[in-house]
Design an enzyme around this catalytic site. Structure first.
Site, PDB file in Angstrom:
ATOM      1  N   CYS A   1      -2.236   9.212   2.456  1.00  0.00           N
ATOM      2  CA  CYS A   1      -2.274   8.804   1.297  1.00  0.00           C
ATOM      3  C   CYS A   1      -3.338   9.091   0.296  1.00  0.00           C
ATOM      4  O   CYS A   1      -3.280   9.231  -1.084  1.00  0.00           O
ATOM      5  CB  CYS A   1      -2.024   7.325   1.201  1.00  0.00           C
ATOM      6  SG  CYS A   1      -3.038   6.249   2.244  1.00  0.00           S
TER       7      CYS A   1
ATOM      8  N   GLU B   1       1.125  -1.065   0.034  1.00  0.00           N
ATOM      9  CA  GLU B   1      -0.105  -0.146  -0.105  1.00  0.00           C
ATOM     10  C   GLU B   1       0.939   1.205   0.072  1.00  0.00           C
ATOM     11  O   GLU B   1       1.666   1.524   1.082  1.00  0.00           O
ATOM     12  CB  GLU B   1      -0.870  -0.090   1.274  1.00  0.00           C
ATOM     13  CG  GLU B   1      -1.881  -1.115   1.390  1.00  0.00           C
ATOM     14  CD  GLU B   1      -3.123  -0.924   0.220  1.00  0.00           C
ATOM     15  OE1 GLU B   1      -3.149   0.191  -0.172  1.00  0.00           O
ATOM     16  OE2 GLU B   1      -3.653  -2.066   0.202  1.00  0.00           O
TER      17      GLU B   1
HETATM   18  P1  NAD Z   1       8.292   5.050   4.609  1.00  0.00           P
HETATM   19  O1  NAD Z   1       8.224   4.419   3.456  1.00  0.00           O
HETATM   20  O2  NAD Z   1       9.376   6.022   4.731  1.00  0.00           O
HETATM   21  O3  NAD Z   1       8.245   4.220   5.941  1.00  0.00           O
HETATM   22  C1  NAD Z   1       7.364   3.220   6.213  1.00  0.00           C
HETATM   23  C2  NAD Z   1       7.859   1.892   7.094  1.00  0.00           C
HETATM   24  O4  NAD Z   1       9.008   1.517   6.404  1.00  0.00           O
HETATM   25  C3  NAD Z   1       8.037   2.516   8.310  1.00  0.00           C
HETATM   26  O5  NAD Z   1       7.904   1.434   9.154  1.00  0.00           O
HETATM   27  C4  NAD Z   1       9.678   2.950   8.255  1.00  0.00           C
HETATM   28  O6  NAD Z   1      10.565   2.712   9.231  1.00  0.00           O
HETATM   29  C5  NAD Z   1      10.167   1.719   7.152  1.00  0.00           C
HETATM   30  N1  NAD Z   1      11.345   2.127   6.432  1.00  0.00           N
HETATM   31  C6  NAD Z   1      11.835   3.382   5.979  1.00  0.00           C
HETATM   32  N2  NAD Z   1      12.911   3.151   5.386  1.00  0.00           N
HETATM   33  C7  NAD Z   1      13.010   2.075   5.244  1.00  0.00           C
HETATM   34  C8  NAD Z   1      14.190   1.173   4.475  1.00  0.00           C
HETATM   35  N3  NAD Z   1      15.173   1.886   3.844  1.00  0.00           N
HETATM   36  N4  NAD Z   1      14.157   0.079   4.521  1.00  0.00           N
HETATM   37  C9  NAD Z   1      13.141  -0.982   5.014  1.00  0.00           C
HETATM   38  N5  NAD Z   1      12.108  -0.001   5.672  1.00  0.00           N
HETATM   39  C10 NAD Z   1      12.104   1.300   5.664  1.00  0.00           C
HETATM   40  O7  NAD Z   1       6.707   5.992   4.869  1.00  0.00           O
HETATM   41  P2  NAD Z   1       6.161   6.843   5.966  1.00  0.00           P
HETATM   42  O8  NAD Z   1       6.895   8.218   5.800  1.00  0.00           O
HETATM   43  O9  NAD Z   1       6.269   6.246   7.240  1.00  0.00           O
HETATM   44  O10 NAD Z   1       4.653   6.876   5.382  1.00  0.00           O
HETATM   45  C11 NAD Z   1       4.277   7.958   4.645  1.00  0.00           C
HETATM   46  C12 NAD Z   1       3.993   7.165   3.048  1.00  0.00           C
HETATM   47  O11 NAD Z   1       3.151   6.125   3.263  1.00  0.00           O
HETATM   48  C13 NAD Z   1       3.183   7.947   2.073  1.00  0.00           C
HETATM   49  O12 NAD Z   1       3.878   7.818   0.844  1.00  0.00           O
HETATM   50  C14 NAD Z   1       1.773   7.538   2.139  1.00  0.00           C
HETATM   51  O13 NAD Z   1       1.200   7.767   0.978  1.00  0.00           O
HETATM   52  C15 NAD Z   1       2.122   6.028   2.258  1.00  0.00           C
HETATM   53  N6  NAD Z   1       0.889   5.503   2.948  1.00  0.00           N
HETATM   54  C16 NAD Z   1      -0.029   4.784   2.201  1.00  0.00           C
HETATM   55  C17 NAD Z   1      -1.203   4.165   2.518  1.00  0.00           C
HETATM   56  C18 NAD Z   1      -1.753   3.140   1.606  1.00  0.00           C
HETATM   57  O14 NAD Z   1      -2.744   2.579   2.383  1.00  0.00           O
HETATM   58  N7  NAD Z   1      -1.734   3.319   0.272  1.00  0.00           N
HETATM   59  C19 NAD Z   1      -1.494   4.579   3.840  1.00  0.00           C
HETATM   60  C20 NAD Z   1      -0.625   5.583   4.875  1.00  0.00           C
HETATM   61  C21 NAD Z   1       0.375   5.837   4.152  1.00  0.00           C
END
Ligand code: NAD
Length: 490
Positions: free
Chosen positions: A290, A256
């Site tokens: 999102c 997602e």
């Molecule tokens: P992010 O991708 O930075 O982080 C998400 C998760 O991944 C966190 O647990 C983080 O610790 C982990 N993570 C970060 N960098 C990583 C790496 N290099 N390797 C492995 N894991 C890693 O996203 P965010 O800033 O926490 O959230 C915002 C994003 O989430 C936005 O793009 C938003 O659109 C998306 N989002 C999507 C939905 C959906 O249902 N489609 C819902 C909510 C948020």
């Protein structure tokens, strides 16, 4: 930490195999309140060996959990659901402290989070197989659905509870055991869910929360052959990395990812109604959503009136600490997010956008961004191209439906789109022409347990919620029962 009715909900250790566990290295990470930059607690950081131990525990717990009757699993899930609601005030307060969202939104998120638990506890009863009319003599053919095994769930900070339950409830109801890696910004909401899961009676190893350095944790999860499914919610950038890392063990992945939602206003729409809906779709979760309306396309005949109505209604947005009554816009998650929002605004203004609202000198603190309105946005601007994840609204005029569809689709993302208007022919043309996983017509609210949430293109793979949500955690086994006695007349 601040006053809670039940202080035992505040856990700063990881939860593995039914035990609260400190990282062996003794390291922990400060968790900040984005409204004040105060340290609200410290969260333990597990090391690699402990992540492997957690995977082993989930793997060992799987056979007994899958063997439990649906009634027994459903009863534990039901208790977990009830405990979330009984502790709603504390959970919401904790969420506002670590995430920053206004308290009323946090309360709403707890209801939303709990609703997935109830839904999947019931929906798992309907995970039917098939009977297949046989093309093989004297054979009975069919399918059964089986739980896939250990599922790793990696979640973001913007919905610290709901993004966990939307995955975990489906996985647990399907008969899987889970390892949840919450975002480092919001671990306490996840750990409070674990405390309640323990009270609900999940057996040891079935529900685990692992906290630690994201790259390391994800690499260990992805590399493990014992982890059969990976479900991720977060940015498209990290989603791509995790897909690559999961290739070696051919995991079932559901993603997602980010969005870049168009919000489309048709010429027959009431301007005031459209402006209010666009405000709701843009500024929910202070734009860190999102589903947030990222590009607002208004028919040229309504354009200037819409901008006026939108700007006037922005006057009702109150920025501040989410614990203060009346506040409906909280801080952004951190300073980096504020800097990004400012860069996006500067880029748009430099390329000719009109800055109609958004005096940043009024920001009440360094993590706050004053809600901003940009008019005359064009396709070359970052505000159009990127998911801005902030309270920055970009508006542009459109003239022709065909062009509008191709402009709205001119993005790598395909999560959600909004259409406001009444002409059913035009609505249908848009509904079918928009390359988005979800299209909502005349309603900002579109999510909930019964509907398949998810995106197309680079917004993701798979669906959460609805009966499809169980598919991500189950696999189909086909059976052929051959050499059966033939039955005349059958
Ligand atoms: P992010 O991708 O930075 O982080 C998400 C998760 O991944 C966190 O647990 C983080 O610790 C982990 N993570 C970060 N960098 C990583 C790496 N290099 N390797 C492995 N894991 C890693 O996203 P965010 O800033 O926490 O959230 C915002 C994003 O989430 C936005 O793009 C938003 O659109 C998306 N989002 C999507 C939905 C959906 O249902 N489609 C819902 C909510 C948020």
């Amino acid at each position: 930490m601040h006053n809670f009715e039940d202080p035992r909900l505040i856990r700063q250790l990881a939860y593995i195999n039914g035990k609260w566990t400190a990282g062996t290295s003794g390291r922990d990470e400060a968790v900040l309140n984005p409204a004040t930059d105060e340290v609200i607690g410290r969260c333990t950081q597990l090391d690699e060996t402990q992540i492997v131990q957690a995977i082993d525990a989930a793997h060992a717990a799987f056979p007994a959990w899958r063997a439990l009757s649906l009634d027994a699993r459903g009863e534990i899930l039901g208790k977990w659901h009830d405990l979330l609601l009984e502790n709603k005030q504390d959970l919401a307060r904790l969420m506002t402290l670590e995430q920053g969202k206004p308290l009323f939104e946090a309360l709403g998120e707890i209801d939303y989070a709990a609703s997935f638990i109830r839904w999947f506890a019931e929906e798992a009863r309907r995970a039917y197989g098939e009977t297949i009319p046989s093309h093989i003599n004297n054979a009975q053919l069919g399918t059964v659905r089986e739980p896939i095994g250990v599922a790793a769930l990696i979640t973001p900070w913007n919905f610290p509870c709901a993004m966990i339950t939307r995955k975990a409830a489906a996985a647990l109801a399907a008969g899987c055991t889970v390892l949840v890696k919450p975002a480092g910004e919001t671990p306490f909401s996840a750990l409070a869910l674990a405390e309640l899961a323990e009270r609900a009676g999940f057996p040891a190893g079935v529900f685990n929360i692992i906290t630690g350095e994201p790259e390391m944790v994800s690499q260990v999860l992805c590399a493990s052959d014992k982890v059969k499914a990976l479900s991720f919610t977060g940015s498209t950038r990290v989603g791509r990395l995790l897909l690559e890392q999961s290739a070696a063990t051919v995991k079932k992945c559901s993603m997602e990812l980010g969005g870049n939602a168009p919000f489309i206003v048709l010429p027959d729409m009431d301007v005031e109604q459209a402006a209010q809906a666009a405000i709701d779709a843009k500024f929910q979760t202070t734009g860190q959503d999102c589903l947030a309306a990222n590009r607002i396309f208004v028919h040229r005949s309504l354009y200037e009136d819409f901008l006026q109505a939108f700007a006037r209604r922005m006057g009702e947005l109150t920025l501040g600490n989410g614990l203060i009554r009346g506040v409906n816009q909280g801080p952004l998650i951190n300073r980096k997010a504020v800097t990004k929002a400012q860069e996006i605004v500067d880029d748009a203004v430099a390329k000719g956008a009109r800055l109609l609202v958004g005096d940043q000198s009024q920001a009440p603190g360094s993590n706050y961004f004053v809600p901003t309105l940009l008019a005359d946005v064009t396709a070359g601007m970052r505000v159009y191209r990127e998911e801005n994840f902030s309270p920055v609204a970009g508006v542009l005029a459109w003239d022709n439906t065909e062009q509008l569809i191709s402009q709205a689709n001119d993005t790598e993302y395909g999560l959600a789109a909004y259409v406001y208007g009444y002409d059913i022919r035009q609505i249908w043309q848009l509904m079918r022409g928009l390359e988005f996983g979800m299209v909502s017509v005349n309603s900002v609210k579109m999510t909930g347990p019964p509907v398949p949430f998810g995106g197309v293109k680079q917004s993701g793979l798979g669906r959460e919620g609805s009966s499809h949500g169980l598919d991500e955690y189950s696999q189909i086994k086909y059976y052929c029962l051959g050499n059966l006695p033939s039955v005349s007349g059958c």
